[in-house]
Design an enzyme around this catalytic site. Structure first.
Site: not given
Length: 454
Positions: A25, A28, A150
């Site tokens: 799915v 990164g 982040d």
């Protein structure tokens, strides 16, 4: 095995024998994420695997366990739930024994993917709920002396009802502002540079909670506008301009007459203050976001229904230049606020505002095959025009082999880097990789994609 003790004492590791129906799915900079069905539990989970095929007992093992431990410590309604540690060999990876985090699966992607699908921001009631839920999650996280570090649209995930939860704690750490010792390692910080505060570009910077407060201000701007900040700027330009006071433009937002929006913009600007001490705490942010949400709470069910209907409906007119529009009636000063419905303004490519109406046409959602064809058809232009090659390679994650990543990084020009990507990654990778590259271009090079009709 000492690091594994963070979670293994509470539950047995999840192995392949417990999982079925694997699907990739996303990926990164930190790793690859899969969806799988847990046979005994009867529901889907997300499995986050370390990047670059890191095996058991490898150096990144500690980072993964710390992330899981932080997620568990910050567990609440607005933070992604962690179920335990995965130990096994993911299907289709063909690698040795690996470990990952078993997490709650969020079926509607992220705020970033939502804005991509809608070609802009969500309706106001939903947008205000999202910014409030993010503030709730961040306030809880900071109350546990943790940072996210982040915070950006792709790290705010959405469940089936479009409620938000914070995710991706790969960069989180105990906040140094909450410590009485110097245990925080100096110089080790990351995050997406467009959401980093000016002080974070200094080599001696030590991250504190004010980092997250700045990122939240940029996130507010992104959710309200439906755009990526500084779309044409690379790292070096952002690192130069942000410390000089540059921030995303609020000119378009100021034209929108929405109840409570001015208060939210004022909060946004306070959050991205240059002086970290002037940025509000998340508890103070909540006072604003809760008040703004209260003005639109009754409009949330209709807003969610409109978005879900749009996401699930057949798409048409691939080359339409009109942004997605929702049928929310315009709120005028004469109308009672109890309607909680507001004018939903979007900006077209010409820069003129476009109020929603029944005659608006939404763009067709492209299949992976269509995206791959677009990348092939525009090969020459993309090689010449794509500037943020390293950011896109990072976004592609383990689709770009480690050796290839090093070769790309060594090239001096963007054109040379793009040629390496085509030759070593896109050509052998096929449709899936090209489709992922297309999606990354939509995020990092939106102006170029609009010019090419993508």
């Amino acid at each position: 095995m000492q690091e594994m003790a963070l979670l293994s004492h509470k539950s047995e590791p999840v192995g392949n024998e417990s999982l079925d129906k694997w699907e990739s799915v996303g990926c990164g900079g930190f790793g690859h994420v899969y969806k799988a069905r847990h046979k005994d539990w009867g529901f889907d989970v997300a499995i986050k695997i370390l990047r670059d095929g890191v095996c058991l007992f490898a150096p990144k093992e500690k980072a993964l366990c710390e992330e899981a431990d932080h997620m568990e410590k910050a567990s609440c309604e607005f933070v992604l739930r962690v179920y335990g540690i995965y130990l096994g060999c993911p299907p289709a990876v063909g690698s040795p024994l690996q470990q990952g985090i078993v997490m709650e699966f969020m079926g509607r992607g992220s705020v970033q993917s939502l804005m991509n699908d809608l070609s802009g921001p969500p309706p106001w009631p939903l947008a205000f709920r999202l910014v409030h839920q993010v503030a709730l999650g961040m306030n809880f996280l900071h109350s546990r002396n943790l940072m996210h570090h982040d915070l950006k649209p792709s790290n705010v995930l959405l469940n089936d009802d479009l409620n938000a939860k914070l995710a991706d704690f790969g960069l989180s750490r105990v906040s140094s502002s909450a410590l009485n010792s110097n245990t925080e390692k100096k110089g080790q910080f990351g995050g997406s540079y467009k959401y980093m505060p000016p002080e974070a570009f200094e080599t001696s910077y030590e991250p504190v909670r004010a980092f997250d407060r700045y990122s939240y201000g940029i996130l507010l701007w992104s959710i309200v506008t439906g755009k990526e900040p500084y779309p044409a700027a690379d790292y070096s330009l952002v690192a130069l301009k942000i410390p000089l006071g540059d921030r995303p433009s609020c000119e378009e937002i100021d034209q929108m007459k929405v109840d409570g929006l001015k208060e939210l913009v004022d909060l946004m600007k306070t959050c991205w203050e240059e002086n970290p001490t002037k940025r509000p705490t998340f508890k103070e942010c909540l006072e604003v976001t809760e008040n703004v949400l209260s003005k639109h709470r009754k409009g949330i069910p209709d807003a969610v229904h409109q978005v879900l209907t749009r996401l699930e409906s057949p798409t048409i007119n691939q080359h339409s230049k009109t942004s997605v529009a929702f049928k929310f009636p315009v709120q005028t000063p004469e109308q009672p606020r109890s309607t909680d419905m507001v004018d939903y303004v979007r900006f077209t490519q010409t820069g003129r505002s476009s109020v929603q109406g029944s005659d608006s046409v939404s763009p067709r959602k492209m299949s992976d095959a269509d995206k791959a064809k677009f990348i092939d058809d525009n090969r020459a232009v993309l090689i010449q025009s794509v500037s943020e090659v390293m950011a896109i390679a990072e976004e592609l994650g383990d689709m770009v082999h480690g050796e290839t990543y090093s070769v790309i990084e060594a090239k001096e020009t963007s054109q040379e880097r793009m040629r390496v990507l085509y030759q070593r990654t896109f050509r052998p990778g096929g449709v899936m990789v090209k489709a992922a590259f297309y999606d990354a271009l939509k995020i990092h090079q939106p102006s170029l994609m609009e010019r090419l009709g993508g």
